[in-house]
Design a protein around this motif. Structure first.
Motif, mmCIF file in Angstrom:
data_model
loop_
_atom_site.group_PDB
_atom_site.id
_atom_site.type_symbol
_atom_site.label_atom_id
_atom_site.label_comp_id
_atom_site.label_asym_id
_atom_site.label_seq_id
_atom_site.Cartn_x
_atom_site.Cartn_y
_atom_site.Cartn_z
ATOM 1 N N SER A 20 19.254 -34.912 0.632
ATOM 2 C CA SER A 20 19.181 -33.873 1.431
ATOM 3 C C SER A 20 18.439 -33.643 2.301
ATOM 4 C CB SER A 20 19.367 -32.374 0.231
ATOM 5 O OG SER A 20 20.664 -32.518 -0.610
ATOM 6 N N THR A 21 17.396 -33.916 2.030
ATOM 7 C CA THR A 21 16.705 -33.886 3.220
ATOM 8 C C THR A 21 16.436 -34.516 4.833
ATOM 9 O OG1 THR A 21 14.501 -33.657 1.216
ATOM 10 C CG2 THR A 21 13.756 -33.955 3.436
ATOM 11 N N ALA A 22 17.008 -35.501 4.277
ATOM 12 C CA ALA A 22 17.438 -36.732 5.520
ATOM 13 C C ALA A 22 18.197 -35.496 6.078
ATOM 14 C CB ALA A 22 17.379 -38.325 5.410
ATOM 15 N N LYS A 110 22.255 -40.383 15.400
ATOM 16 C CA LYS A 110 22.549 -40.356 13.926
ATOM 17 C C LYS A 110 21.820 -41.491 13.752
ATOM 18 C CE LYS A 110 25.798 -42.630 11.830
ATOM 19 N NZ LYS A 110 25.838 -43.828 10.870
ATOM 20 N N ASP A 111 22.147 -43.371 14.066
ATOM 21 C CA ASP A 111 21.579 -43.951 13.520
ATOM 22 C C ASP A 111 20.430 -43.773 14.239
ATOM 23 O OD1 ASP A 111 23.512 -44.525 12.719
ATOM 24 O OD2 ASP A 111 24.308 -46.369 14.285
ATOM 25 N N GLU A 112 19.490 -43.524 15.407
ATOM 26 C CA GLU A 112 18.519 -43.452 16.160
ATOM 27 C C GLU A 112 17.358 -42.294 15.057
ATOM 28 O OE1 GLU A 112 18.620 -41.984 20.094
ATOM 29 O OE2 GLU A 112 19.634 -43.860 20.172
ATOM 30 N N ILE A 113 18.151 -41.364 14.858
ATOM 31 C CA ILE A 113 17.587 -40.410 14.016
ATOM 32 C C ILE A 113 16.640 -40.939 12.494
ATOM 33 C CG2 ILE A 113 17.499 -38.286 12.861
ATOM 34 C CD1 ILE A 113 19.120 -37.158 15.412
ATOM 35 N N LEU A 114 18.024 -41.141 12.268
ATOM 36 C CA LEU A 114 18.120 -42.134 10.446
ATOM 37 C C LEU A 114 16.584 -42.712 10.744
ATOM 38 C CD1 LEU A 114 21.409 -42.025 8.878
ATOM 39 C CD2 LEU A 114 19.469 -40.481 8.693
ATOM 40 N N THR A 115 16.637 -43.480 11.400
ATOM 41 C CA THR A 115 15.845 -44.924 12.195
ATOM 42 C C THR A 115 14.600 -43.850 11.975
ATOM 43 O OG1 THR A 115 17.334 -46.380 12.932
ATOM 44 C CG2 THR A 115 15.224 -47.169 12.627
ATOM 45 N N GLU A 116 14.200 -43.144 12.318
ATOM 46 C CA GLU A 116 13.445 -42.726 12.265
ATOM 47 C C GLU A 116 12.752 -41.954 11.351
ATOM 48 O OE1 GLU A 116 13.343 -39.959 15.860
ATOM 49 O OE2 GLU A 116 13.867 -41.045 17.854
ATOM 50 N N ILE A 117 13.753 -41.940 10.946
ATOM 51 C CA ILE A 117 13.238 -40.214 9.500
ATOM 52 C C ILE A 117 12.948 -41.441 8.624
ATOM 53 C CG2 ILE A 117 14.265 -39.773 6.895
ATOM 54 C CD1 ILE A 117 16.170 -38.182 9.313
ATOM 55 N N GLU A 118 13.878 -43.087 8.477
ATOM 56 C CA GLU A 118 12.960 -44.179 7.582
ATOM 57 C C GLU A 118 11.574 -44.430 7.791
ATOM 58 O OE1 GLU A 118 14.168 -48.716 5.977
ATOM 59 O OE2 GLU A 118 15.735 -46.748 6.421
ATOM 60 N N GLN A 119 11.249 -44.283 9.179
ATOM 61 C CA GLN A 119 10.153 -45.055 9.848
ATOM 62 C C GLN A 119 9.313 -43.825 9.574
ATOM 63 O OE1 GLN A 119 11.185 -45.735 14.049
ATOM 64 N NE2 GLN A 119 10.956 -47.952 14.250
ATOM 65 N N GLU A 123 5.881 -44.607 6.781
ATOM 66 C CA GLU A 123 4.144 -44.939 6.675
ATOM 67 C C GLU A 123 3.702 -43.940 6.357
ATOM 68 O OE1 GLU A 123 4.835 -43.347 10.819
ATOM 69 O OE2 GLU A 123 5.195 -44.896 11.870
ATOM 70 N N ASN A 124 4.687 -42.601 5.290
ATOM 71 C CA ASN A 124 3.883 -42.026 4.388
ATOM 72 C C ASN A 124 4.180 -42.722 2.997
ATOM 73 O OD1 ASN A 124 3.633 -39.778 3.104
ATOM 74 N ND2 ASN A 124 5.690 -38.417 3.978
ATOM 75 N N ILE A 125 4.521 -43.256 2.707
ATOM 76 C CA ILE A 125 4.246 -44.630 1.281
ATOM 77 C C ILE A 125 3.790 -45.545 1.632
ATOM 78 C CG2 ILE A 125 6.191 -42.684 0.394
ATOM 79 C CD1 ILE A 125 7.583 -44.940 -0.203
ATOM 80 N N MET A 130 7.723 -49.370 0.653
ATOM 81 C CA MET A 130 9.313 -48.482 1.128
ATOM 82 C C MET A 130 10.120 -50.253 1.141
ATOM 83 S SD MET A 130 11.656 -47.068 3.176
ATOM 84 C CE MET A 130 10.325 -45.120 3.221
ATOM 85 N N GLN A 131 9.759 -51.448 1.205
ATOM 86 C CA GLN A 131 10.512 -52.542 0.704
ATOM 87 C C GLN A 131 10.587 -52.771 -0.376
ATOM 88 O OE1 GLN A 131 12.062 -52.632 4.409
ATOM 89 N NE2 GLN A 131 12.109 -54.774 3.812
#
Length: 157
Positions: A20-22, A110-119, A123-125, A130-131
Motif C-alpha cells: 500500500s505504501t508503494a 510506473k516502471d521508473e517510479i517503482l525503481t526509484e522507490i525500491e532504490q 538505501e534505507n535498509i 534488500m537483496q
C-alpha cells in the motif's frame, strides 16, 4: 502507528502495508505527471494487455471480475486515451484491447517510479539486506508456486 506496533504485526499485514505504501506513492507521483485518472486496477490490466493486447474475456479472467466490469473499465480507459479497441487479428468479429501511446507512457513512468522507490528503500535498509529480502521472498514464492514464478502478477481481491 509506532515502531513497536509494527513489530507486533503479522507478516501478511506487513506485506499489505508495504504494498500500500508503494502503490500510494506511485499514484501520487503519477498524478503529479498528469496521470491523475489512473487507479491500481488499471495497472494490473495494463500488465495483462502489454505487449500484444488482450481480449475482454482474458482481462476478466485475469482480474477475476465480470466481463461487464471489464467493459466499463475499458470504456473509461479508452475515453481517457490509454487503450484502444482493435479488430482481433484472428477473429474478425472480436476485439482486442491494446495500449495507446499514452498507455505506454504511463507504463514507462510506473516502471521508473517503482525503481526509484525500491532504490530508496534499498538505501534505507541497505543494499545487502534488500537483496537478501528479495532473494528470500523469491524463494518463498517459487516454492509455494511449485517450482515456477508466475509470469504475470494477478491482483488478489
Amino acid at each position: 502507528m509506532s515502531h513497536q506496533t509494527f513489530n507486533r504485526l503479522d507478516l501478511t499485514s506487513l506485506f499489505l502495508l508495504s504494498f500500500s505504501t508503494a502503490i500510494n506513492e506511485l499514484h501520487d507521483r503519477l498524478m503529479e505527471l498528469g496521470f491523475e485518472d489512473i487507479r491500481p486496477v488499471h495497472g494490473f490490466m495494463f500488465s495483462c494487455i502489454s505487449p500484444d493486447g488482450a481480449t475482454g474475456i482474458e482481462l476478466a479472467e485475469y482480474l477475476g471480475i465480470t466481463k461487464q466490469a471489464v467493459s466499463k473499465i475499458i470504456d473509461y480507459l479508452e475515453k481517457n486515451n490509454y487503450v484502444i479497441r482493435k479488430t482481433h487479428p484472428s477473429d474478425k468479429r472480436g476485439k482486442i484491447i491494446v495500449l495507446t501511446e499514452r498507455g505506454w507512457s504511463v507504463m514507462k513512468a510506473k516502471d521508473e517510479i517503482l525503481t526509484e522507490i525500491e532504490q530508496r528503500w534499498s538505501e534505507n535498509i541497505g543494499a545487502e539486506r534488500m537483496q537478501m529480502l528479495k532473494g528470500d521472498l523469491t524463494k518463498l514464492v517459487y516454492e509455494t508456486s511449485e517450482g515456477k514464478l508466475p509470469s504475470k502478477l494477478r491482483p488478489v481481491w
